[in-house]
Design a protein around this motif. Structure first.
Motif, mmCIF file in Angstrom:
data_model
loop_
_atom_site.group_PDB
_atom_site.id
_atom_site.type_symbol
_atom_site.label_atom_id
_atom_site.label_comp_id
_atom_site.label_asym_id
_atom_site.label_seq_id
_atom_site.Cartn_x
_atom_site.Cartn_y
_atom_site.Cartn_z
ATOM 1 N N THR A 230 82.169 28.712 48.055
ATOM 2 C CA THR A 230 82.956 29.174 49.364
ATOM 3 C C THR A 230 83.127 30.716 49.070
ATOM 4 O OG1 THR A 230 84.728 28.043 48.303
ATOM 5 C CG2 THR A 230 83.757 27.091 50.296
ATOM 6 N N SER A 231 83.438 31.055 48.012
ATOM 7 C CA SER A 231 83.972 32.634 47.645
ATOM 8 C C SER A 231 82.636 33.407 47.672
ATOM 9 C CB SER A 231 84.460 32.471 45.977
ATOM 10 O OG SER A 231 84.786 33.764 45.911
ATOM 11 N N ILE A 232 81.561 32.712 47.434
ATOM 12 C CA ILE A 232 80.269 33.605 47.480
ATOM 13 C C ILE A 232 79.965 33.720 49.057
ATOM 14 C CG2 ILE A 232 77.727 33.472 47.187
ATOM 15 C CD1 ILE A 232 78.266 31.707 44.584
ATOM 16 N N LEU A 233 80.354 32.503 49.843
ATOM 17 C CA LEU A 233 80.067 32.621 51.324
ATOM 18 C C LEU A 233 80.932 33.795 51.822
ATOM 19 C CD1 LEU A 233 79.114 31.462 53.857
ATOM 20 C CD2 LEU A 233 80.817 29.747 53.736
ATOM 21 N N ALA A 234 82.004 33.923 51.444
ATOM 22 C CA ALA A 234 83.115 34.880 51.977
ATOM 23 C C ALA A 234 82.347 36.323 51.995
ATOM 24 C CB ALA A 234 84.388 34.883 51.224
ATOM 25 N N VAL A 235 81.778 36.800 50.948
ATOM 26 C CA VAL A 235 81.125 37.898 50.900
ATOM 27 C C VAL A 235 80.110 37.904 51.881
ATOM 28 C CG1 VAL A 235 79.781 39.456 49.416
ATOM 29 C CG2 VAL A 235 81.920 38.182 48.404
ATOM 30 N N GLU A 236 79.120 36.878 51.870
ATOM 31 C CA GLU A 236 78.111 36.843 52.848
ATOM 32 C C GLU A 236 78.435 36.924 54.244
ATOM 33 O OE1 GLU A 236 75.089 34.442 49.582
ATOM 34 O OE2 GLU A 236 75.669 33.411 51.449
ATOM 35 N N VAL A 246 83.667 50.412 52.049
ATOM 36 C CA VAL A 246 83.975 49.079 51.646
ATOM 37 C C VAL A 246 85.086 49.032 50.772
ATOM 38 C CG1 VAL A 246 83.115 46.775 50.960
ATOM 39 C CG2 VAL A 246 81.600 48.530 52.022
ATOM 40 N N LEU A 247 86.126 47.874 50.915
ATOM 41 C CA LEU A 247 87.223 47.647 50.074
ATOM 42 C C LEU A 247 87.503 46.326 49.941
ATOM 43 C CD1 LEU A 247 90.020 48.664 49.038
ATOM 44 C CD2 LEU A 247 90.980 48.257 51.398
ATOM 45 N N ASP A 248 87.802 45.836 48.567
ATOM 46 C CA ASP A 248 88.081 44.680 48.278
ATOM 47 C C ASP A 248 89.637 44.902 47.799
ATOM 48 O OD1 ASP A 248 88.761 42.265 47.130
ATOM 49 O OD2 ASP A 248 86.810 42.041 46.138
ATOM 50 N N LEU A 249 90.586 44.621 48.581
ATOM 51 C CA LEU A 249 91.907 44.692 48.480
ATOM 52 C C LEU A 249 92.760 44.220 47.422
ATOM 53 C CD1 LEU A 249 94.092 46.774 49.875
ATOM 54 C CD2 LEU A 249 94.587 44.797 51.410
ATOM 55 N N CYS A 250 92.032 42.840 47.058
ATOM 56 C CA CYS A 250 92.925 42.049 46.086
ATOM 57 C C CYS A 250 91.782 41.681 45.033
ATOM 58 C CB CYS A 250 93.684 40.983 46.610
ATOM 59 S SG CYS A 250 94.944 41.457 47.899
ATOM 60 N N CYS A 251 91.180 42.498 44.341
ATOM 61 C CA CYS A 251 89.605 42.313 43.817
ATOM 62 C C CYS A 251 89.741 41.367 42.717
ATOM 63 C CB CYS A 251 89.086 43.534 43.734
ATOM 64 S SG CYS A 251 89.740 44.642 42.161
ATOM 65 N N PRO A 253 89.281 38.398 39.884
ATOM 66 C CA PRO A 253 88.936 38.746 38.605
ATOM 67 C C PRO A 253 87.592 39.565 38.939
ATOM 68 C CG PRO A 253 88.361 36.657 38.902
ATOM 69 C CD PRO A 253 89.169 36.858 40.279
ATOM 70 N N GLY A 254 87.114 39.908 40.112
ATOM 71 C CA GLY A 254 85.794 40.772 40.222
ATOM 72 C C GLY A 254 84.597 39.924 40.680
ATOM 73 N N GLY A 255 84.643 38.728 40.937
ATOM 74 C CA GLY A 255 83.739 38.070 41.630
ATOM 75 C C GLY A 255 82.774 38.486 42.628
ATOM 76 N N LYS A 256 84.171 38.628 43.884
ATOM 77 C CA LYS A 256 83.724 38.973 45.200
ATOM 78 C C LYS A 256 83.229 40.669 44.982
ATOM 79 C CE LYS A 256 86.449 35.666 47.686
ATOM 80 N NZ LYS A 256 87.252 35.167 46.458
#
Length: 417
Positions: A230-236, A246-251, A253-256
């Motif tokens: 589901t975390s992978i799906l979020a990025v897709e 592109v910004l990952d605001l709360c990044c 441990p770094g997976g997304k």
């Protein structure tokens, strides 16, 4: 005896000092003190005892006075009952090992533990017989009744019962490919049959396998990255494009973050922000494992980040009521009303600020690993009422019983002109 003593020490850290079992077990594995089969047994014993703690405590309290019994001994008895009832371990083995373990704590309690473990073999003790029959299902499955009631109020009885029954179910390992090192075609050709790998039904670059994947070349050579599907799906779903901001605001441990950077390509810089600077090494390790070089890190409260972006990932801090399978101790923690209200406010402020950083026609993906309307659906509904330029493109609540996934919420929002 050493495996059970180690399991007891870890459980004491979890129950008495609020530590997370997954971190403790990973540290134990890295220490290489035990063989792989012993590690697997310790994992099963620790996770199983945590999963069924509420039920195990209920049964054990039938034969002891919890106010007068040493807490470590109580945990040992919970662990012993778990072996007898759920692992079908012979009573003589559980009794012998339990007595040997308690001798390391207090030799004078050896006789007490011997008698109590033998008493736990009586299956009549295992029966749940309480006045509040509504709590029977939750108690039998080691699930807190207050949380069951919360889910029932939010989503109805059928979903609440499914959540209770699925919380202790074993799961496969979810991961994505490091596309910088191997293609999907080559990966499946080499590893699918040998490790019985399943292709995810919800994400394009997600796969499921048994724990044997950890001993494979795929894991050792970092061809894969362990991550919830589901975390992978979020990025897709966010689907950032090259040559954009592109910004990952709360990044952490770094997976997304690493997947976002992989999707846009090495020439597009992705900004990753994390409030806790202590997590910098962990984030950088995960980026390096995926051979990611196009990330710029900052360490600020997400509400202080400045700039303009075309794509924003906001994996907000949350209650975590979706990852019981991975972190079963979460269901044992009851937040205060004040703590939850503070959490809701933080989530709302992060969402509002993130949207303010978004360029026209930009997209924002709000995600949490929880099952709680106040943190998810209600928050998004309230936000949309306040933001006339915000449009909800898609919304999905995963409960974790659909397949192998965990509880996860995803809302994709766009900013209109």
């Amino acid at each position: 005896m050493e495996t059970r003593l180690t399991a007891l020490k870890l459980l004491c850290e979890v129950f008495l000092h609020q530590k997370f079992a997954n971190k403790l077990l990973n540290q134990l594995k890295q220490s290489q003190k035990f063989s792989d089969p012993d590690i697997a047994f310790i994992f099963k014993l620790v996770y199983g005892t945590i999963q069924y703690k509420i039920y195990l405590e209920y049964v054990v309290n039938k034969i002891i006075d919890p106010q007068k019994t040493d807490k470590e001994v109580q945990i040992l008895l919970w662990m012993s009952l778990y072996q007898i009832k759920f692992l079908n371990t012979p009573i003589y083995s559980v009794t012998f090992e339990g007595v040997e373990v308690v001798k390391k704590i207090n030799k004078q309690l050896a006789g007490f533990v011997n008698v109590k473990i033998k008493a736990l073999a009586d299956s009549k003790l295992w029966e749940v017989n309480i006045k509040n029959k509504q709590n029977t299902l939750a108690l039998e499955n080691g699930f807190p009744f207050w949380l069951y009631q919360h889910f029932k109020a939010d989503f109805g009885q059928e979903i609440a019962e499914k959540l209770v029954l699925s919380a202790n179910q074993p799961t496969l390992i979810s991961f994505r490919l490091n596309l910088n090192k191997i293609s999907q075609q080559d990966f499946l050709a080499e590893f699918q049959v040998a490790h019985k790998i399943e292709v995810s039904k919800i994400a394009k670059n997600a796969y499921l396998a048994a724990s044997s994947i950890f001993t494979s070349r795929a894991f050792v050579d970092k061809l894969i990255y362990i991550q919830d599907e589901t975390s992978i799906l979020a990025v897709e779903l966010l689907n950032p494009q090259p040559n954009t901001k592109v910004l990952d605001l709360c990044c952490a441990p770094g997976g997304k973050l690493s997947y976002l950077a992989q999707l846009v390509g090495p020439k597009t810089i992705v900004t990753g922000n994390e409030i806790d600077v202590k997590k910098q090494n962990l984030i950088e390790q995960n980026l390096n494992a995926c051979q990611i070089t196009n990330v710029k890190l900052s360490f600020l409260d997400g509400r202080q980040v400045k700039g303009n972006f075309d794509y924003i990932m906001l994996d907000a801090p949350c209650s975590g009521w979706g990852v019981f399978k991975r972190k079963p101790e979460i269901k044992l923690k009851k937040f205060t009303h004040e703590a939850m209200q503070s959490l809701y406010q933080t989530q709302a402020e992060l969402l509002s600020h993130a949207f303010g950083l978004l360029n026209d026609n930009g997209k924002l993906l709000y995600a949490t690993c929880t099952i709680n309307k106040a943190e998810n659906q209600n928050l998004i509904t309230s936000f949309l009422k306040k933001e006339p330029t915000a449009s909800l493109l898609s919304e999905e609540q995963y409960f974790g019983f659909e397949s192998n996934n965990n509880g996860f919420y995803l809302a994709l929002i766009s900013k209109k002109l």
